[in-house]
Design an enzyme around this catalytic site. Structure first.
Site, PDB file in Angstrom:
ATOM      1  N   ASP A  71      41.315  -9.048 -62.583  1.00  0.00           N
ATOM      2  CA  ASP A  71      42.306 -10.109 -62.618  1.00  0.00           C
ATOM      3  C   ASP A  71      43.631  -9.549 -63.114  1.00  0.00           C
ATOM      4  OD1 ASP A  71      43.220 -12.674 -62.227  1.00  0.00           O
ATOM      5  OD2 ASP A  71      42.742 -13.335 -64.249  1.00  0.00           O
TER       6      ASP A  71
ATOM      7  N   GLU B  57      59.960 -17.616 -77.106  1.00  0.00           N
ATOM      8  CA  GLU B  57      58.928 -18.056 -76.182  1.00  0.00           C
ATOM      9  C   GLU B  57      59.427 -19.250 -75.367  1.00  0.00           C
ATOM     10  OE1 GLU B  57      56.255 -16.857 -75.189  1.00  0.00           O
ATOM     11  OE2 GLU B  57      55.432 -15.503 -76.696  1.00  0.00           O
TER      12      GLU B  57
ATOM     13  N   GLU C  78      43.859 -13.461 -59.123  1.00  0.00           N
ATOM     14  CA  GLU C  78      45.080 -14.115 -58.647  1.00  0.00           C
ATOM     15  C   GLU C  78      45.851 -13.287 -57.613  1.00  0.00           C
ATOM     16  OE1 GLU C  78      44.010 -14.520 -61.708  1.00  0.00           O
ATOM     17  OE2 GLU C  78      44.119 -16.675 -62.086  1.00  0.00           O
TER      18      GLU C  78
ATOM     19  N   ARG D 159      52.562 -11.006 -73.557  1.00  0.00           N
ATOM     20  CA  ARG D 159      53.647 -10.553 -74.434  1.00  0.00           C
ATOM     21  C   ARG D 159      53.322  -9.134 -74.886  1.00  0.00           C
ATOM     22  NH1 ARG D 159      54.493 -14.688 -79.150  1.00  0.00           N
ATOM     23  NH2 ARG D 159      53.476 -13.275 -80.603  1.00  0.00           N
TER      24      ARG D 159
END
Length: 492
Positions: free
Chosen positions: A167, A291, A235, A172
């Protein structure tokens, strides 16, 4: 729309943007990657939940990076929904549906020979004298308080040590030393976290590649989450479907893992078992980086990647983004729209008109659902659709429901619907004590005594739809449909 140039990597994406006025600019002025680069782009086009003044603007290339020779930094590639539509060859207002169809028609990646892999044109091994990540990878900091230079668009690729499922996700990543990178995991939210835990239980390191500067389709596809993409779903299959062509991988040189074959940079390494480091060990600021909610994240004790090699293309282009920018909203929000579209349309086909994750929620916290009631028995189903949205995407906090005559891409129109079609005591539905996202600073016991743990929130539905039996009293004023070609000079 139909583009003339096929996009399959970062460079072809930039070449496409060069052909469209107002979508890409570049500068030869020297820029410091420490805070200045992001500070400049904040004014040029970051948007999102970045502190004002900011705006939506073009993508930007910095050609002269202080401290680095023959390196460039591209930023803001996806910081515009119009630009995402251009890069994915799709209508910007139908991107959620476009991605949903890609999920339904996956095309798995393929592995090509390393001799054909552009990402390995130049090779730096970590055991060579003078190797230093900090001098090889021009990763910017968002602010002067950041824990260090962050790789914000690193496509992290790893495999399940038990069954080999692979995957790709974005994490971060903070450069900590000449050969170490810290990696933050949101609890329970990423497949790679499961892979790491399995490897750690075996007492083994987890091989991982970090590909930087790739096809934007990969960056957006990598942001899907369960239940749309359950554990075992790669994905990259979605990215292949978006291009109608498989993503090309190649074998890494120092670890048993693959990487994106045409990436600008690839970092090869291993996630070490039972080793953590404080993100801000080099700055002691107590902070990590900004963020998506618009606040700077707290520095955490996080796992460590021991780097084995860095490979890159000749004259590589570093790609970065500002944490709370519109770019994050595009990457997180459009897959969120697709996941919710799929869940609701499957349960009640034909009623859902569209879904939009607006900038105020930066892709995760807020969704606007456009719902059409055609018969009396549709009344109440709009609220059921909102509950399905929470099931499709667990980090969602607020859902706004509007009728088909409301432009969900215009927050003024949504607020108009809330003003004229909403009564707080009747149309606000609250669901307290539900797990949401730990980066919401209001989701803490300190903020509210009703919250039992960090990341728990009161989810809310704001039903701004007209009751079906009253629709005749809520018809918007009708204006003449004009010949837009005749008046194009004035209404463009």
């Amino acid at each position: 729309m139909s583009r003339k140039k096929q996009v399959n990597d970062l460079r072809s994406a930039l070449e496409l943007l060069e052909t469209v006025p107002g979508q890409l600019i570049e500068t030869d002025i020297e820029v410091d990657p420490h805070a200045e680069l992001s500070g400049v782009y904040r004014h040029v086009g970051s948007g999102g939940t970045v502190m004002r003044p900011t705006k939506e603007g073009p993508a930007m290339i910095f050609n002269n990076i202080k401290g680095f020779d023959n390196a460039r930094v591209a930023i803001g590639l996806l910081a515009s929904r119009k630009r995402v539509g251009l890069l994915l060859d799709a209508d910007p207002k139908k991107l959620g549906y476009h991605l949903m169809m890609a999920v339904k028609n996956p095309i798995p990646p393929i592995v090509i020979d390393k001799n054909d892999a552009k990402c390995q044109e130049v090779i730096h091994y970590a055991d060579e004298p003078g190797f230093d990540l900090r001098k090889l990878v021009p990763a910017p900091t968002n602010t002067e308080e950041d824990a260090g230079p962050y790789i914000t668009l690193g496509m992290c690729y790893a495999s399940d040590p038990e069954n080999g499922d692979s995957d790709i996700t974005i994490h971060r990543l903070c450069i900590q030393s000449k050969d170490e990178i810290s990696m933050f995991f949101t609890p329970g939210a990423r497949h790679l976290g499961v892979f790491r835990e399995k490897a750690e239980a075996m007492g083994k390191p987890l091989p991982i590649s970090i590909s930087i500067g790739v096809d934007p389709a990969i960056e957006i596809a990598s942001c899907f989450e369960p239940p749309t993409t359950p554990l075992g779903f790669n994905e990259l299959d979605i990215a292949g479907a978006l291009r109608n062509s498989p993503v090309e991988l190649t074998k890494c040189l120092t670890i048993n893992e693959n990487c994106i074959a045409n990436a600008e940079y690839v970092i090869e390494g291993e996630l070490l078992p039972n080793v953590t480091v404080r993100e801000d060990q080099n700055t002691n600021t107590g902070k990590a980086m900004p963020e998506f909610p618009g606040y700077t994240g707290e520095a955490k004790d996080v796992p460590v990647i021991k780097v084995k090699a860095v490979t890159h293309r000749v004259n590589p282009i570093m790609q970065s983004c500002i944490g709370p920018s519109e770019e994050h909203r595009s990457m997180a929000g459009i897959p969120t729209e697709a996941s919710i579209f799929q869940m609701i349309d499957r349960a009640m086909p034909g009623r859902l008109q569209n879904v939009y994750a607006p900038p105020c929620g930066n892709g995760k916290y807020v969704i606007i659902i456009q719902f059409k009631k055609s018969v009396q028995s549709d009344e109440g189903r709009q609220r059921q659709a909102a509950l399905l949205a929470f099931s499709a995407f667990s980090e969602l906090k607020h859902v706004f429901l509007v009728d088909e005559d409301v432009d969900i891409f215009d927050m003024n129109d949504v607020m108009w619907a809330m003003t004229t079609r909403f009564q707080g005591n009747e149309d606000a539905i609250f669901i307290p004590g539900v797990r949401c996202h730990p980066l919401d600073p209001s989701s803490t016991p300190e903020f509210s005594s009703s919250i039992r743990d960090v990341g728990i929130a009161c989810k809310a539905i704001f039903d701004c739809t007209v009751p079906f039996d009253q629709k005749q009293h809520f018809t918007r004023a009708k204006f003449m449909d004009i010949d837009e070609n005749k008046w194009a000079e004035y209404i463009k």
